[in-house]
Motif scaffolding. Sequence first.
Motif, PDB file in Angstrom:
ATOM      1  N   GLY A   1      -1.728   2.859 -10.239  1.00  0.00           N
ATOM      2  CA  GLY A   1      -1.286   3.569  -9.029  1.00  0.00           C
ATOM      3  C   GLY A   1      -2.398   3.265  -8.014  1.00  0.00           C
ATOM      4  O   GLY A   1      -3.389   3.248  -8.200  1.00  0.00           O
ATOM      5  N   ASP A   2      -2.027   3.347  -6.850  1.00  0.00           N
ATOM      6  CA  ASP A   2      -2.899   3.021  -5.504  1.00  0.00           C
ATOM      7  C   ASP A   2      -2.366   4.156  -4.528  1.00  0.00           C
ATOM      8  O   ASP A   2      -1.261   4.090  -4.310  1.00  0.00           O
ATOM      9  CB  ASP A   2      -2.600   1.580  -5.052  1.00  0.00           C
ATOM     10  CG  ASP A   2      -3.783   1.129  -4.281  1.00  0.00           C
ATOM     11  OD1 ASP A   2      -4.791   2.110  -4.236  1.00  0.00           O
ATOM     12  OD2 ASP A   2      -3.592   0.216  -3.451  1.00  0.00           O
TER      13      ASP A   2
ATOM     14  N   ARG B   1      -1.565   0.160   1.551  1.00  0.00           N
ATOM     15  CA  ARG B   1      -0.563  -0.028   0.402  1.00  0.00           C
ATOM     16  C   ARG B   1      -0.766   1.200  -0.488  1.00  0.00           C
ATOM     17  O   ARG B   1      -1.814   1.797  -0.920  1.00  0.00           O
ATOM     18  CB  ARG B   1      -0.763  -0.970  -0.400  1.00  0.00           C
ATOM     19  CG  ARG B   1       0.185  -1.599  -1.276  1.00  0.00           C
ATOM     20  CD  ARG B   1       0.145  -2.639  -2.010  1.00  0.00           C
ATOM     21  NE  ARG B   1      -1.107  -2.579  -3.051  1.00  0.00           N
ATOM     22  CZ  ARG B   1      -1.840  -3.694  -3.708  1.00  0.00           C
ATOM     23  NH1 ARG B   1      -1.129  -4.835  -3.519  1.00  0.00           N
ATOM     24  NH2 ARG B   1      -2.843  -3.288  -4.318  1.00  0.00           N
ATOM     25  N   GLN B   2       0.357   1.647  -0.853  1.00  0.00           N
ATOM     26  CA  GLN B   2       0.445   2.862  -1.644  1.00  0.00           C
ATOM     27  C   GLN B   2       1.335   2.536  -2.979  1.00  0.00           C
ATOM     28  O   GLN B   2       2.561   2.063  -2.584  1.00  0.00           O
ATOM     29  CB  GLN B   2       0.887   4.211  -1.220  1.00  0.00           C
ATOM     30  CG  GLN B   2      -0.029   4.978  -0.032  1.00  0.00           C
ATOM     31  CD  GLN B   2       0.490   6.181   0.704  1.00  0.00           C
ATOM     32  OE1 GLN B   2       1.525   6.644   0.483  1.00  0.00           O
ATOM     33  NE2 GLN B   2      -0.300   6.584   1.272  1.00  0.00           N
ATOM     34  N   ASP B   3       1.023   2.754  -3.927  1.00  0.00           N
ATOM     35  CA  ASP B   3       1.765   2.394  -5.263  1.00  0.00           C
ATOM     36  C   ASP B   3       2.023   3.970  -6.153  1.00  0.00           C
ATOM     37  O   ASP B   3       0.896   4.371  -6.452  1.00  0.00           O
ATOM     38  CB  ASP B   3       1.334   1.465  -6.202  1.00  0.00           C
ATOM     39  CG  ASP B   3       1.089   0.073  -5.703  1.00  0.00           C
ATOM     40  OD1 ASP B   3       2.094  -0.204  -4.940  1.00  0.00           O
ATOM     41  OD2 ASP B   3       0.247  -0.779  -5.891  1.00  0.00           O
ATOM     42  N   PRO B   4       3.032   4.165  -6.448  1.00  0.00           N
ATOM     43  CA  PRO B   4       3.232   5.244  -7.331  1.00  0.00           C
ATOM     44  C   PRO B   4       2.694   5.162  -8.696  1.00  0.00           C
ATOM     45  O   PRO B   4       2.457   4.116  -9.325  1.00  0.00           O
ATOM     46  CB  PRO B   4       4.807   5.614  -7.503  1.00  0.00           C
ATOM     47  CG  PRO B   4       5.308   4.083  -7.387  1.00  0.00           C
ATOM     48  CD  PRO B   4       4.455   3.618  -6.372  1.00  0.00           C
TER      49      PRO B   4
ATOM     50  N   ASN C   1      -0.353  10.854  -7.423  1.00  0.00           N
ATOM     51  CA  ASN C   1      -1.125  10.304  -6.140  1.00  0.00           C
ATOM     52  C   ASN C   1      -0.064  10.414  -5.011  1.00  0.00           C
ATOM     53  O   ASN C   1       1.165  11.084  -5.299  1.00  0.00           O
ATOM     54  CB  ASN C   1      -1.473   8.864  -6.431  1.00  0.00           C
ATOM     55  CG  ASN C   1      -0.262   7.940  -6.286  1.00  0.00           C
ATOM     56  OD1 ASN C   1       0.911   8.374  -6.183  1.00  0.00           O
ATOM     57  ND2 ASN C   1      -0.759   6.679  -6.419  1.00  0.00           N
TER      58      ASN C   1
ATOM     59  N   ALA D   1       1.833   8.794  -3.620  1.00  0.00           N
ATOM     60  CA  ALA D   1       3.094   7.709  -3.743  1.00  0.00           C
ATOM     61  C   ALA D   1       4.046   8.450  -4.714  1.00  0.00           C
ATOM     62  O   ALA D   1       5.023   7.947  -4.826  1.00  0.00           O
ATOM     63  CB  ALA D   1       2.974   6.472  -4.000  1.00  0.00           C
ATOM     64  N   GLY D   2       3.645   9.390  -5.496  1.00  0.00           N
ATOM     65  CA  GLY D   2       4.512  10.117  -6.570  1.00  0.00           C
ATOM     66  C   GLY D   2       3.604  10.374  -7.755  1.00  0.00           C
ATOM     67  O   GLY D   2       2.382  10.663  -7.989  1.00  0.00           O
TER      68      GLY D   2
END
Length: 1246
Positions: A663-664, A628-631, A728, A730-731
Motif C-alpha cells: 500500500g502507498d 501516487r496512492q495505492d490501496p 491508508n 486509498a482504502g
Amino acid sequence: PWAAKFAFNFHPPSPVSAFARKPKTQEAEEGSSVIFEAETEKPDAKVKWQCNSKDIASDSKYIIAADGNKHSLTIKAITKEDASVYAVIAGGSKVKFELKVVSQPGGRLRFYAVALYFNPVGFSDAHPPDTRQDLTGLFTEKPQSGEVTVGENITFVAKVNAESLLKKPTVKWFKGKWMDLASKSGKHLQLKETYDRNTKVYTFEMHIIAAKANFAGGYRCEVSSKDKFDSCNFDLTVHEARAPEGLDIRAAFRRTSTDGNDDSGELDFSTLLKKRTVQVHTETDVDVWNILSQAPPSEYEKIAFQYGITDLRGMLKRLKKMKKEEKKSEAFLKKLDPAYQVSKGHKIKLAVEVANSDIEVKWLKNGQEIQPTGRSEYTLPVYIFESVGNMRYLTINHCSLADDAAYSCKVGDEKCTTELFVKEPPILIVKNLEDQMVMKGERVELECEVSEEGANVKWLDKDGVELTRDESFKYRFKKDGCKHVLIINEATKEDCGHYKVKTNGGESMAEVLVQEKELEVYQSIADLTVKAKDQAVFKCEVSDENVRGTWYKNGVEVKPDARVNITHIGRIHKLTIDDVKPEDEGDYTFVPDGYAFNLSAKLNFLGKICAFIFFHFKITVKIDYVPRQDPPKIHLDCLGRTAESTIVVVAGNKLRLDVPITGDPAPTVIWTKGEKVRQMEGLQTPFKYVVTEGDGRVHVETTKGHCVFTIECAERQDEGIYSVVVRNPAGEDTADIHVKVVDVPDPPMAPTILSVGEDSCVVQWEPPLFDGGQPIIGYVLERKKLKSYRWMRLNFDPYPETTYEAKRMIEGVPYEMRVYAVNSIGMSRHSPASQPFVPIAPTSEPLGLCVDDVSDTSITLKWRRPERIGSADLEGYGIEYCKEGTDEWIPAMEGLTERTSMVIKGLTTGDKLQFRVRAYNMAGPSAPATLAQPITIREIMQRPKIWLPRNLRQTLIKKVGDTMNIVIPFQGKPRPKVTWSKDGEPLDPTLASVRNSEVDTILFIRKTERKHSGKYELQVQIENVEDKAAVTLQVVDLPGPPEALKIVDTWGFNVALEWKPPKDNGNCEITGYTIQKADKKTMEWYTVHDQYRRTHCVVSNLIMGNEYVFRVFSINLVGLSPEPYCTKDSVYIQKTGIIYKPPSYKDHDFTEAPKFTRPLVDRSVIAGYNATLSCAVRGIPKPKVTWYKNKMDISNEAKYRTISKQGVLTLEIRKPCPFDGGVYTCKAVNDSGEDIVECKLEVRRK
C-alpha cells in the motif's frame, strides 16, 4: 394278631446307653494337649462336659467341638492341676474318665550337631497326633522311614511343588514332639535345599552322617506357605554294627574232630550235616553272665568258647538287656546335668557337689582351663567361681554365642562334663524395605534395619531363591550395625520383581522396578521462517544415539517423500523439507520412542510479495504532479474462517504471525481479537517500529511490506480469531487468522477402585475435562504404599482405556493410585490420589449349606465357615432367596449375620424358594453357596430319621450262597421318599430286592455272591430334609490254594519250605496255612503244621532213607481252600556219613575307601620360616595322595615336599611368602573311593 402287633410296636424300649463310643482315661505330659472323643447314638443329642462335677465351657483352656454325633473335648497346655475326673453327659447317660498328668522326661533337652544329650530310658518318640485342620497336601514326595547301621549315613528327602504358591515354602525338621533341628547343622546333621526352575519344585534334604544308636526315633517334617500347611512323620531305626555276611555266629562256636575229642578239630562255620553229640563243659560254681557283663566286647568269643555258649547272637541280646551298675564316683557326690540351655544375654550357674569340701576344682571350656576374668567399675566379670561347703559353682554372666561349648569340672583325675546351649533370641525387622524405581544401569539399594547388631539375614530374589555373592559381583551385601543393605549393580529389566529379606523372627518384602534411562536433550529444535522454494531444516540432538523417534506435523505423523527427508545419524535427528510451500507451515514435533516427552517448533511461511507493474502513456504534454496512492492489500495464501486457515501453536512456544502487506502510502495496521485492539501507527518511513503491551509477551512490528504480530510463550487463553486491518487514504483491507493453542491435557479426576483381588485391583477414572486441544493417546498409572513416599510407575507405554487392572501387589498392604493423561503434546500433571485400598481376595464360598428345619412360614438354614478366609477378617454372611421361575434375589435380612445358622421368617406357605448364602469381607462377597433344589415352604410334621439296628453298624459278613434279609425301621411324616444306592450308584434291581413301607424298608438278597459285597446306603428324604445310613456287606468264600510252593533247603532230617499267599483270598483275610507231608511210598498225608501264619516253615523229624512230598492249604474265615498246592519235586533224606560236604569259607574283603582320620587345620605362619601341614588317612589298598593349592596340583613343584609315613601325610612349604597363602587340599584315592580335606593357610609378613 393285630393287637399283638400293636402292643409290640408301642412297647417302651429298654434303657440303653446314649453313647456309641465312650471316652477313655488318658495319660499326658505337662505342657502338651489331649483330646477326649465321644460318639452319641443320635446326631442331635445335647452333650455336656464336666470336670469334678462342674460344667465346662469353651475358652482358651478348653475347646468343645461337635460334628453330627461326634463330640470332642480338647484340653490345652496341661498342668498338674488338670489331673482330675472328667465326665460327659448325653440324655440320661453319664460316662466318667480320668486325665493323668506326668512330668516331661528330664533327660531329653535338644538335638545338637555334635552329640545327642538325653536319656533314652523311658523316653518315647511316638508321633503326636496332628490336630491341625489346615493340611493341604503340599508334599509331592514325603520323607520315608529308614534304617541305618551305626556309623553309616542316611538321607531323608522331601519335595514341594511351588507352582501354585505365592511365596517360597518354609520347611522345619523336628525330632520327636518338640525338638527343632533348625540351625543345628554340623558334623552329624546337615540340612540342604535346592530349587529346580524348570519344574518349580523345591527339594529339602536332611543328611544324618555317621549315625549313632541314640539317633533312632520318630522325626517330623513340616512345610508351610502363607495359609497352607502340611506335615509328615517318619522313623529312623539305627542298628548295631553287624558281623560280616555269611558268618553264622550261632553255629560258629562248634568244633568238629575225628577222634571224638571236642577240644580239637577246626571251627565249622556252616551247618553240621553229621549228627553227633556235643558235650558242653560248664562249671556250676561260675556265674557266666557276671563274667560277660564285666568283660570287654573283644573277649565275648573267647568266653563263649570256654563255657559252651553256641548262640552268640542271643547272648548279645540278653546281655544288652542286663543293667550295668554305674560305678560310683569317689570325687563327686552330684555331677553336672548332661546339658543346660540359656538365652543369649542371660546368665547361668553350673553347680557340682564334691565329696571333699577342702579340695580344689578346675573348670574347663572345650578342654581349656577357664581363667577368672577381672572386674571393672561398670561391668561384671564373665566367669565367677564360688565355693560354698561341698558345692562348687561356675556363673557365666551375659552369655553370648561364644559361650556355646562343652564345660567340665575336674577334680584330680576325675571330671564330669556337660554341654551348654546358648539360645539366640529371634531377630526382628524394625524398619521394613521400601519399593524402589530406578533407571536402567543404575544401582539399587534395598535397606532394612533389624533389632540386633551382627545378626544374620537371608536375602531372596524375585523367584524365592537365596541370593549369594557371585563372581560377577551382581549382588553385594552390606552391614552397618543394625542396618543391612542389598546392592544390585547395573540394574536391568530382568531385575524387576519382589525381593525379600528374612530373619528367624520375621520378613519384609519390597518391589524393584527398572525404567529405561531418562533421555537428555542436548539441542532442541527451533522455530523457522522460510520463503517459498527455500529449504527448512529442523535439527535436534539427544543423549542416547540408539533412540529412534517420530516426526509429527500438527499431530499427524510426517512421512518421507520426494521433498521431505528424515535422517538419524548418531545422536542427531533431522527433518529436511525442500522447496517449501505454504501448506508446509505448522507446528512440527519430534517424539522419542519410549519416552513421554517431545520437542516442538513452528515453521512460518513467508508469503510472496506481489509486484505490480504499471505502464503509463504520455497523452498530453502538460503533466501535473499528483502523489501516487495505492490501496492497502494483505497478501495471505489462506484467508477466511475455514479449518485450513487455522494456525496451531503449542503452549509455551512463540506465536509469530508474519503478514505481507502492500500500500502507498504506508498503511496503518490494527490487530484485533474480540473487543481488544492492538494498534501501531505506522510512519511513512522504511524503518522498523516496535510497540509492546503491558504484559510484555505481545510484540507488534512492521517493516516495509510486512507486519509481524508475536506472542511470547503462548498460553491457552491466547487461542481465538485474530483480525488484521490495514488502512491508508486509498482504502483498507482485512484478514482473519485462526489461532489454536494446544497443550498437555488437564489431569484426570481422582481414580476409583472398582474391585480388589488377592494381589491386584481394578481401577477406573474419568477422562480429563480438557484434552489440551489434541486427542488423548492414553494414560500412565502410578501406585505407592500408603506409608511410603515413593511412587512406582505401572506402565511405560500409554494405556488407551479408562479401566486398568493393576497386579503384583502384596496382599494386606494399603496402597494409593494416581493417573496421568497423555496426548501428542505431552503428559499432564498427576490426578489426585485415590482413596487408600488394600488388595484382598474375597473368601471362598461357605460350605455345607443345608436345611435344618422348615415350617409353614419359616425355614432354618445352617452352613459352615468358608475354607479360605484370606488376610481380611470375615465380616459376616448375607442370605438371599429367589422364587422358582424368577431371577430376582431378595435379601432375607438387613445387613450381615456373624452366625452360621439363620431362621428366615415371614415366608408364604406353599412357595417354592431357592436360597443362597455368601460370605463378605473387605473385598466384597464371595461366590454363593446354593441349595441343590428349591424348598417348598410347608411344615414337616416329623423329621425323617433312620433307626439303624446295632448289628448293622458293623460290617455284615455273609458266606457265598447265604440269604440276606435286612430290615431297617425309619420315621417321618409325611411319608418320606426312600432311596437305596450301592457304592455311590443307584441300586440295580437285579442285584437285590427292596420293599418299602411307611415305617421300614427291607433289602433282600436270595443267594449272595461275591459281587454283592460293597457299601449300601439308605436315604430317607422329605423335601430337602434327609437322613442317611450305610450298611457294609462283605460276602466271603473259600480261598484259593497258595502259590509257588518250593523246597528251599534240606539238611539232616529237616526240610525248609517257602510259598506265596494265594491270589484269591476269598474276600477276607488269610488266617493261616495247613502244611502236610507224605512218604512217596505210601502217599498217606500227615499234618505237620495247622493254622500256621507265616509263608515259610521247617519240617523236622523226617525219617532217614525216605522220600517225601509236601502240600499246603490256605485257611480263611470260611475254611480250608478246596485244593492244596503240592511241591513239584520230592526230597530224599539221605543217610549220614555217605556224602561229605567240605566246609566253605568266604574270603573276607579287607578293602576300605580312603578316610581322613585327622583333618587339616587352618594355620597362620610367618613369612620366611618353613611351614608344615599335616593330616592322617587310612585305606586299603594304600591310597594315592595328591596335594593341591587353590585347586592346582603342586605335587611336582620344588617349593613343596610331601612326606607319607604310617598314614600320616605332611606337606612342607619351604620359606613361604605371602603369595603362598591360600586354600590347600589333600586328596586320597584308591579303587574303593576317595576322600578330600582342605584348610586355609595365611602367611603374615615379619
